[in-house]
Design a protein around this motif. Structure first.
Motif, PDB file in Angstrom:
ATOM      1  N   LEU A 477       0.817  -1.216   0.000  1.00  0.00           N
ATOM      2  CA  LEU A 477       0.000   0.000   0.000  1.00  0.00           C
ATOM      3  C   LEU A 477       0.849   1.264   0.000  1.00  0.00           C
ATOM      4  N   ARG A 478       2.050   1.164   0.528  1.00  0.00           N
ATOM      5  CA  ARG A 478       2.884   2.369   0.606  1.00  0.00           C
ATOM      6  C   ARG A 478       3.280   2.893  -0.764  1.00  0.00           C
ATOM      7  N   HIS A 479       3.129   2.050  -1.801  1.00  0.00           N
ATOM      8  CA  HIS A 479       3.482   2.477  -3.153  1.00  0.00           C
ATOM      9  C   HIS A 479       2.318   3.175  -3.872  1.00  0.00           C
ATOM     10  N   ILE A 480       1.123   3.088  -3.318  1.00  0.00           N
ATOM     11  CA  ILE A 480      -0.048   3.574  -4.051  1.00  0.00           C
ATOM     12  C   ILE A 480       0.030   5.076  -4.376  1.00  0.00           C
ATOM     13  N   PRO A 481       0.466   5.961  -3.460  1.00  0.00           N
ATOM     14  CA  PRO A 481       0.568   7.383  -3.854  1.00  0.00           C
ATOM     15  C   PRO A 481       1.473   7.603  -5.063  1.00  0.00           C
ATOM     16  N   ARG A 482       2.547   6.838  -5.151  1.00  0.00           N
ATOM     17  CA  ARG A 482       3.455   6.963  -6.313  1.00  0.00           C
ATOM     18  C   ARG A 482       2.739   6.544  -7.598  1.00  0.00           C
ATOM     19  N   ILE A 483       2.018   5.420  -7.534  1.00  0.00           N
ATOM     20  CA  ILE A 483       1.296   4.947  -8.717  1.00  0.00           C
ATOM     21  C   ILE A 483       0.273   5.987  -9.148  1.00  0.00           C
ATOM     22  N   TRP A 484      -0.343   6.634  -8.194  1.00  0.00           N
ATOM     23  CA  TRP A 484      -1.328   7.682  -8.524  1.00  0.00           C
ATOM     24  C   TRP A 484      -0.652   8.845  -9.253  1.00  0.00           C
ATOM     25  N   ARG A 485       0.549   9.198  -8.830  1.00  0.00           N
ATOM     26  CA  ARG A 485       1.257  10.281  -9.515  1.00  0.00           C
ATOM     27  C   ARG A 485       1.580   9.893 -10.953  1.00  0.00           C
ATOM     28  N   TYR A 486       1.996   8.650 -11.162  1.00  0.00           N
ATOM     29  CA  TYR A 486       2.242   8.192 -12.528  1.00  0.00           C
ATOM     30  C   TYR A 486       0.959   8.258 -13.353  1.00  0.00           C
ATOM     31  N   LEU A 487      -0.142   7.840 -12.760  1.00  0.00           N
ATOM     32  CA  LEU A 487      -1.423   7.866 -13.464  1.00  0.00           C
ATOM     33  C   LEU A 487      -1.774   9.290 -13.860  1.00  0.00           C
ATOM     34  N   ASP A 488      -1.562  10.239 -12.957  1.00  0.00           N
ATOM     35  CA  ASP A 488      -1.831  11.652 -13.268  1.00  0.00           C
ATOM     36  C   ASP A 488      -1.005  12.126 -14.459  1.00  0.00           C
ATOM     37  N   ARG A 489       0.287  11.735 -14.486  1.00  0.00           N
ATOM     38  CA  ARG A 489       1.148  12.136 -15.604  1.00  0.00           C
ATOM     39  C   ARG A 489       0.570  11.638 -16.924  1.00  0.00           C
ATOM     40  N   CYS A 490       0.159  10.392 -16.954  1.00  0.00           N
ATOM     41  CA  CYS A 490      -0.316   9.795 -18.200  1.00  0.00           C
ATOM     42  C   CYS A 490      -1.669  10.365 -18.622  1.00  0.00           C
ATOM     43  N   LEU A 491      -2.568  10.557 -17.672  1.00  0.00           N
ATOM     44  CA  LEU A 491      -3.897  11.082 -18.013  1.00  0.00           C
ATOM     45  C   LEU A 491      -3.834  12.528 -18.495  1.00  0.00           C
ATOM     46  N   ALA A 492      -2.696  13.204 -18.276  1.00  0.00           N
ATOM     47  CA  ALA A 492      -2.550  14.575 -18.783  1.00  0.00           C
ATOM     48  C   ALA A 492      -2.373  14.606 -20.291  1.00  0.00           C
ATOM     49  N   PHE A 493      -2.095  13.448 -20.910  1.00  0.00           N
ATOM     50  CA  PHE A 493      -1.947  13.396 -22.367  1.00  0.00           C
ATOM     51  C   PHE A 493      -3.296  13.704 -23.010  1.00  0.00           C
ATOM     52  N   PRO A 494      -3.365  14.639 -23.976  1.00  0.00           N
ATOM     53  CA  PRO A 494      -4.665  15.096 -24.503  1.00  0.00           C
ATOM     54  C   PRO A 494      -5.561  13.978 -25.019  1.00  0.00           C
ATOM     55  N   ASP A 495      -4.987  12.924 -25.592  1.00  0.00           N
ATOM     56  CA  ASP A 495      -5.807  11.845 -26.130  1.00  0.00           C
ATOM     57  C   ASP A 495      -6.612  11.126 -25.049  1.00  0.00           C
ATOM     58  N   LEU A 496      -6.249  11.352 -23.800  1.00  0.00           N
ATOM     59  CA  LEU A 496      -6.888  10.628 -22.705  1.00  0.00           C
ATOM     60  C   LEU A 496      -7.872  11.486 -21.914  1.00  0.00           C
ATOM     61  N   ASP A 497      -8.282  12.627 -22.471  1.00  0.00           N
ATOM     62  CA  ASP A 497      -9.187  13.529 -21.744  1.00  0.00           C
ATOM     63  C   ASP A 497     -10.483  12.854 -21.287  1.00  0.00           C
ATOM     64  N   PRO A 498     -11.154  12.045 -22.117  1.00  0.00           N
ATOM     65  CA  PRO A 498     -12.397  11.400 -21.626  1.00  0.00           C
ATOM     66  C   PRO A 498     -12.139  10.484 -20.431  1.00  0.00           C
ATOM     67  N   LEU A 499     -11.034   9.737 -20.463  1.00  0.00           N
ATOM     68  CA  LEU A 499     -10.706   8.890 -19.317  1.00  0.00           C
ATOM     69  C   LEU A 499     -10.356   9.735 -18.088  1.00  0.00           C
ATOM     70  N   LYS A 500      -9.642  10.817 -18.315  1.00  0.00           N
ATOM     71  CA  LYS A 500      -9.273  11.689 -17.201  1.00  0.00           C
ATOM     72  C   LYS A 500     -10.520  12.207 -16.499  1.00  0.00           C
ATOM     73  N   ASP A 501     -11.538  12.593 -17.264  1.00  0.00           N
ATOM     74  CA  ASP A 501     -12.785  13.083 -16.676  1.00  0.00           C
ATOM     75  C   ASP A 501     -13.487  11.976 -15.890  1.00  0.00           C
ATOM     76  N   TRP A 502     -13.457  10.744 -16.432  1.00  0.00           N
ATOM     77  CA  TRP A 502     -14.127   9.636 -15.736  1.00  0.00           C
ATOM     78  C   TRP A 502     -13.445   9.368 -14.394  1.00  0.00           C
ATOM     79  N   TYR A 503     -12.110   9.362 -14.389  1.00  0.00           N
ATOM     80  CA  TYR A 503     -11.387   9.118 -13.148  1.00  0.00           C
ATOM     81  C   TYR A 503     -11.657  10.228 -12.137  1.00  0.00           C
ATOM     82  N   ALA A 504     -11.700  11.468 -12.609  1.00  0.00           N
ATOM     83  CA  ALA A 504     -11.955  12.587 -11.705  1.00  0.00           C
ATOM     84  C   ALA A 504     -13.323  12.454 -11.039  1.00  0.00           C
ATOM     85  N   ALA A 505     -14.294  11.892 -11.762  1.00  0.00           N
ATOM     86  CA  ALA A 505     -15.646  11.774 -11.235  1.00  0.00           C
ATOM     87  C   ALA A 505     -15.850  10.546 -10.352  1.00  0.00           C
TER      88      ALA A 505
END
Length: 524
Positions: A477-505
Motif C-alpha cells: 500500500l505504501r506504493h499507491i501514492p506513487r502509482i497515482w502520480r504516474y497515473l496523473d502524468r499519463c492522463l494529462a496526455f490530450p488523447d486521454l481527456d475522456p478517461l481523465k474526466d471519468w477518473y476525476a468523477a
C-alpha cells in the motif's frame, strides 16, 4: 459415514553423516511454514535433537545459533524473522493435560512446531503434519541413520515436491550446496539461493497455479490476463532471450511436472541504490537500450521449450487489457470505501478503455516481458554492452505493444522515477528505434506510451489493494501514492481527456497509506 482418509506420502532417506543430516534439514526448512508441525520420533540416541537443532538453524539462517535441548524445559521458543519456531521435547509429559498447564496451544498457534516424542502429545498433535521417524542403521555403520518421512494430508503433496526438489538439485550438480530462502515477490513463486563450491545458483519453485474461479465467459482471471500457469513460458523466454544476446539466466536443470528450475545466479547488484532507493541513471539507460534492441528484432510468437514441447506466447489482446484495468473497480474502489460500480458504470469504463486501446493494439507486436522494472533487472558489470542488464521474471510475457515495458521501467512501481529521467528514457528509446528504423513513428509511440502507462497504473492500483485485502500483504500500500502520480502524468496526455474526466468523477485519490514501519522495512 466413513472416516476421511488422509493422503499420505513416504520418503526414505539414509543419513550417513552429519552433512547428510544438515542437507535433510535444509530440505525440510524449505517446506515448513507458520502453523506447520513436524513430529520427530525414534528411540533415545536416534538423532531427533540433532535434526531439530539443524532445522532451527536453517530456519534462522544462522549456523551458530545456540539451540539447547528442551529436555528439561519442555519447550524452547525462537522468534525468527521468517517465523516463530517452537521446539518441544515431550518425553517427560505423562498426561496431555500438562500441555494446557504450560500454555501449549497459545505458544504454538501460528508457529512452526518441532516436536520430539510426539506420541505424548495426544490430541494436541494435528492430523495434518509431517512425521520423521529416525532409527540407527548399525548394519551400515556406527553413525548411520535411516529416516522415514511421512507427509499426511496437505503435507503429502509438499513432501513429494521436497523429494523432487532434492533430486533436481542433485541432478544440477548442486547437491552439497547450502540452501538459503530468499524473499518472495508479489506472486506465489518462491526462490532459494544455492551456495555451491564453484558457483551459486537460484532454485525457482513455481508449481502449477490452480485455476481460480470463473470471472467471465467461464474463464478465470489468470486465463483472461494470460498469466503463466507453469514454468514452460519461463524456459522458452529465457532461451529465446539468450539466443538473441540478452542476459537471461541459463537453465541448469528443470522439472516441468513439479514446476522446479535451477537457474544461473545473476547476483545481487541491481539498478538502484541509496535510501530511499533511487534509480542509477546509467543502469536505467542501459535497460532502455535493451528494450530498443529487443524490439528491433523480428520476434516469433512460438518458442521451443524442449523435448518436442513449444510455448506459444499469447497475444496481449483487448480482453486481457480490460480485465486488468477492472481490478481498479473490484479492489481499489472498495479499498477507498467506494461501493462496487453498477453494471452500467462498468460498461462505460470498459468502453472508454476499449476506444483508447485501439492505438496500442494496432502496433506491431513484440515480446512484452510485462514486469520490466527494478526488482527484475540485475547489473552485471563484468559483461559488456547490453549484456550488463540481467533479466528476470518474464514468464508472463505476451505479444503486445513495445511501449508497455518502457512504461514499466520509466514508471517504476516501487520507487520514484523523476519526471525528467522518465522523459529522458523515453527520448533515448525513441531515438534508438528511429536510428535503426527511419519509419519509426515517434508521435504514435508517445501516445501509446501514455495510454499504456495509464493502463498499467490503473491495474497496479487494483493489484496492490488486492495484495492487502486478499493476500495479507499490506506493505504494498505504501506504493499507491506513487502509482497515482504516474497515473496523473499519463492522463494529462490530450488523447486521454475522456478517461481523465471519468477518473476525476469516480476514483478518489489515495490517502497517505498507513503501513507499520516494520512491514515497510521488511519490504525494502
Amino acid at each position: 459415514m466413513a472416516d476421511h482418509i488422509l493422503d499420505t506420502t513416504h520418503w526414505d532417506v539414509v543419513l550417513p553423516d552429519e552433512g547428510a543430516t544438515r542437507r535433510l534439514a535444509m530440505d525440510l526448512a524449505a517446506l515448513l511454514a507458520p502453523g506447520d508441525t513436524l513430529a520427530l520420533s525414534g528411540d533415545l540416541g536416534a538423532g531427533k535433537t540433532t535434526l531439530a537443532r539443524a532445522l532451527v538453524r536453517e530456519l534462522a539462517a544462522d549456523d551458530r545459533l545456540d539451540v539447547p535441548s528442551p529436555t528439561f524445559t519442555l519447550v524452547q521458543s525462537y522468534d525468527l524473522a521468517r517465523a516463530a519456531v517452537v521446539h518441544a521435547d515431550l518425553y517427560r509429559v505423562a498426561d496431555e493435560a500438562e500441555l494446557d498447564e504450560i500454555g501449549w496451544y497459545e505458544m504454538t498457534e501460528g508457529a512452526i512446531v518441532l516436536v520430539e516424542w510426539p506420541e505424548h502429545a495426544g490430541a494436541a498433535l494435528p492430523v495434518e503434519r509431517l512425521d520423521v521417524q529416525l532409527a540407527l542403521a548399525s548394519d551400515m555403520g556406527p553413525n548411520v541413520r535411516r529416516a522415514r518421512l511421512s507427509g499426511h494430508g496437505r503435507f503429502a503433496a509438499l513432501l513429494r515436491r521436497v523429494r523432487a526438489t532434492r533430486a533436481l538439485i542433485d541432478l544440477a550438480g548442486f547437491g552439497p550446496s547450502r540452501r538459503r530462502h530468499l524473499l518472495g515477490d508479489a506472486s506465489t513463486r518462491a526462490y532459494e539461493r544455492l551456495y555451491g563450491a564453484k558457483r551459486d545458483a537460484i532454485l525457482m519453485i513455481a508449481p502449477r497455479r490452480p485455476d481460480g474461479p470463473p470471472v467471465r465467459n467461464g474463464l478465470p482471471y489468470s486465463a483472461i490476463a494470460h498469466l503463466a500457469e507453469d514454468v514452460k513460458p519461463f524456459i522458452a523466454l529465457a532461451r529465446g532471450l539468450k539466443a538473441r544476446g540478452f542476459s537471461a539466466p541459463q537453465i541448469y536443470a528443470a522439472d516441468l511436472d513439479n514446476g522446479l528450475l535451477v537457474l544461473e545466479d545473476l547476483g545481487t547488484e541491481g539498478v538502484v541504490s541509496g535510501a530511499p532507493t533511487a534509480p542509477i541513471v546509467e543502469r536505467y539507460e542501459a535497460a532502455a537500450d535493451v528494450l530498443a534492441a529487443l524490439h528491433g528484432f523480428e520476434l516469433p510468437a512460438r518458442l521451443p521449450v524442449g523435448s518436442g514441447i513449444d510455448h506459444v506466447i499469447p497475444a496481449y489482446d483487448l480482453e486481457a487489457f480490460l480485465i486488468e484495468v477492472e481490478l481498479l473497480l473490484d479492489w481499489y474502489l472498495p479499498h477507498r470505501g467506494r461501493p462496487a460500480p453498477s453494471a452500467a458504470d462498468r460498461e462505460v469504463f470498459r468502453q472508454l478503455w476499449s476506444r483508447v486501446l485501439t492505438l496500442p493494439l494496432a502496433q506491431k507486436p513484440t515480446w512484452v516481458l510485462r514486469d520490466y522494472h527494478s526488482p527484475n533487472l540485475m547489473w552485471l558489470p563484468q559483461r559488456k554492452g547490453l549484456e550488463r542488464i540481467g533479466l528476470l521474471d518474464f514468464q508472463d510475457a505476451v505479444m503486445g505493444p513495445p511501449a508497455y515495458d518502457l512504461a514499466s521501467l520509466a514508471q517504476d512501481a516501487r520507487l520514484d522515477v523523476p519526471e525528467e529521467l522518465e522523459l529522458a528514457l523515453v527520448s533515448r528509446y525513441a531515438k534508438a528505434r528511429r536510428a535503426a528504423e527511419p519509419a519509426f513513428d515517434v508521435r504514435s509511440f508517445a501516445a501509446t506510451y501514455a495510454i499504456l502507462g495509464a493502463q498499467r497504473a490503473t491495474k497496479i492500483l487494483g493489484i496492490f489493494a488486492r495484495l492487502k485485502h486478499r493476500d495479507g500483504k499490506p506493505h504494498y500500500l505504501r506504493h499507491i501514492p506513487r502509482i497515482w502520480r504516474y497515473l496523473d502524468r499519463c492522463l494529462a496526455f490530450p488523447d486521454l481527456d475522456p478517461l481523465k474526466d471519468w477518473y476525476a468523477a469516480h476514483v478518489p485519490p489515495p490517502e497517505a497509506e498507513a503501513v507499520p514501519e516494520a512491514l515497510a522495512e521488511a519490504a525494502r
